[in-house]
Design a protein around this motif. Structure first.
Motif, PDB file in Angstrom:
ATOM      1  N   ARG A 166      12.797  62.469  61.295  1.00 18.48           N
ATOM      2  CA  ARG A 166      11.808  61.565  61.876  1.00 18.48           C
ATOM      3  C   ARG A 166      10.395  61.978  61.494  1.00 18.48           C
ATOM      4  O   ARG A 166       9.580  61.152  61.086  1.00 18.48           O
ATOM      5  N   ARG A 167      10.078  63.244  61.573  1.00 18.00           N
ATOM      6  CA  ARG A 167       8.717  63.702  61.267  1.00 18.00           C
ATOM      7  C   ARG A 167       8.418  63.634  59.773  1.00 18.00           C
ATOM      8  O   ARG A 167       7.286  63.358  59.383  1.00 18.00           O
ATOM      9  N   HIS A 218       9.647  61.357  57.832  1.00 19.88           N
ATOM     10  CA  HIS A 218       9.423  59.928  57.630  1.00 19.88           C
ATOM     11  C   HIS A 218       8.005  59.553  58.057  1.00 19.88           C
ATOM     12  O   HIS A 218       7.304  58.826  57.355  1.00 19.88           O
ATOM     13  N   LEU A 219       7.567  60.046  59.209  1.00 19.53           N
ATOM     14  CA  LEU A 219       6.208  59.749  59.679  1.00 19.53           C
ATOM     15  C   LEU A 219       5.160  60.310  58.733  1.00 19.53           C
ATOM     16  O   LEU A 219       4.152  59.656  58.462  1.00 19.53           O
ATOM     17  N   ALA A 252       4.592  55.403  67.138  1.00 23.71           N
ATOM     18  CA  ALA A 252       5.783  54.925  67.848  1.00 23.71           C
ATOM     19  C   ALA A 252       6.367  53.702  67.142  1.00 23.71           C
ATOM     20  O   ALA A 252       7.591  53.580  67.003  1.00 23.71           O
ATOM     21  N   ASN A 258       8.145  54.818  64.004  1.00 26.71           N
ATOM     22  CA  ASN A 258       9.435  55.402  64.363  1.00 26.71           C
ATOM     23  C   ASN A 258      10.460  54.317  64.648  1.00 26.71           C
ATOM     24  O   ASN A 258      11.588  54.358  64.160  1.00 26.71           O
ATOM     25  N   PHE A 264      14.299  55.219  64.471  1.00 31.77           N
ATOM     26  CA  PHE A 264      14.196  56.406  65.318  1.00 31.77           C
ATOM     27  C   PHE A 264      13.710  55.987  66.696  1.00 31.77           C
ATOM     28  O   PHE A 264      13.387  54.830  66.934  1.00 31.77           O
ATOM     29  N   SER A 265      13.599  56.944  67.603  1.00 31.91           N
ATOM     30  CA  SER A 265      13.097  56.679  68.942  1.00 31.91           C
ATOM     31  C   SER A 265      11.671  56.150  68.871  1.00 31.91           C
ATOM     32  O   SER A 265      10.814  56.752  68.245  1.00 31.91           O
ATOM     33  N   GLY A 266      11.413  55.023  69.524  1.00 31.59           N
ATOM     34  CA  GLY A 266      10.092  54.421  69.495  1.00 31.59           C
ATOM     35  C   GLY A 266       9.295  54.684  70.759  1.00 31.59           C
ATOM     36  O   GLY A 266       8.388  53.931  71.073  1.00 31.59           O
ATOM     37  N   THR A 321       7.527  60.620  72.482  1.00 34.03           N
ATOM     38  CA  THR A 321       8.059  61.173  71.236  1.00 34.03           C
ATOM     39  C   THR A 321       6.988  61.120  70.146  1.00 34.03           C
ATOM     40  O   THR A 321       6.804  62.076  69.400  1.00 34.03           O
ATOM     41  N   ALA A 322       6.265  60.008  70.087  1.00 36.57           N
ATOM     42  CA  ALA A 322       5.204  59.858  69.089  1.00 36.57           C
ATOM     43  C   ALA A 322       4.083  60.864  69.331  1.00 36.57           C
ATOM     44  O   ALA A 322       3.518  61.401  68.383  1.00 36.57           O
ATOM     45  N   ASP A 363       5.295  64.140  68.065  1.00 36.00           N
ATOM     46  CA  ASP A 363       5.289  64.108  66.605  1.00 36.00           C
ATOM     47  C   ASP A 363       3.875  64.276  66.063  1.00 36.00           C
ATOM     48  O   ASP A 363       3.654  64.992  65.086  1.00 36.00           O
TER      49      ASP A 363
END
Length: 77
Positions: A7-8, A10-11, A28, A31, A36-38, A42-43, A46
């Protein structure tokens, strides 16, 4: 075999194409678009992790939730 991005990772790649300033809700949404979790929390986590890795720089200010890209276009591991 294709590489699977975390996920990270990708971000880190996605923020290179985002307009600045980059907000928590932008992360978000990126994600969620990638499956991934939106969630906002979480954002935020990240964003803090990407700041520690040097991908993002937090914009100073009280209660600030925005970041800017660093000049690096390389995605650190």
């Amino acid at each position: 075999m294709a590489d699977v991005l975390t996920r990270r990772e990708h971000l880190a790649a996605a923020i290179q194409h985002m307009p600045t300033p980059i907000r928590t809700e932008d992360l978000a949404a990126a994600n969620a678009a990638a499956g991934f979790s939106g969630h906002r929390n979480t954002a935020r986590k990240d964003a803090r992790a990407l700041c520690r890795r040097g991908v993002l720089t937090a914009v100073p200010g009280p209660g600030n939730r925005t970041c800017t890209r660093t000049t690096s276009t390389e995605v650190p591991s």
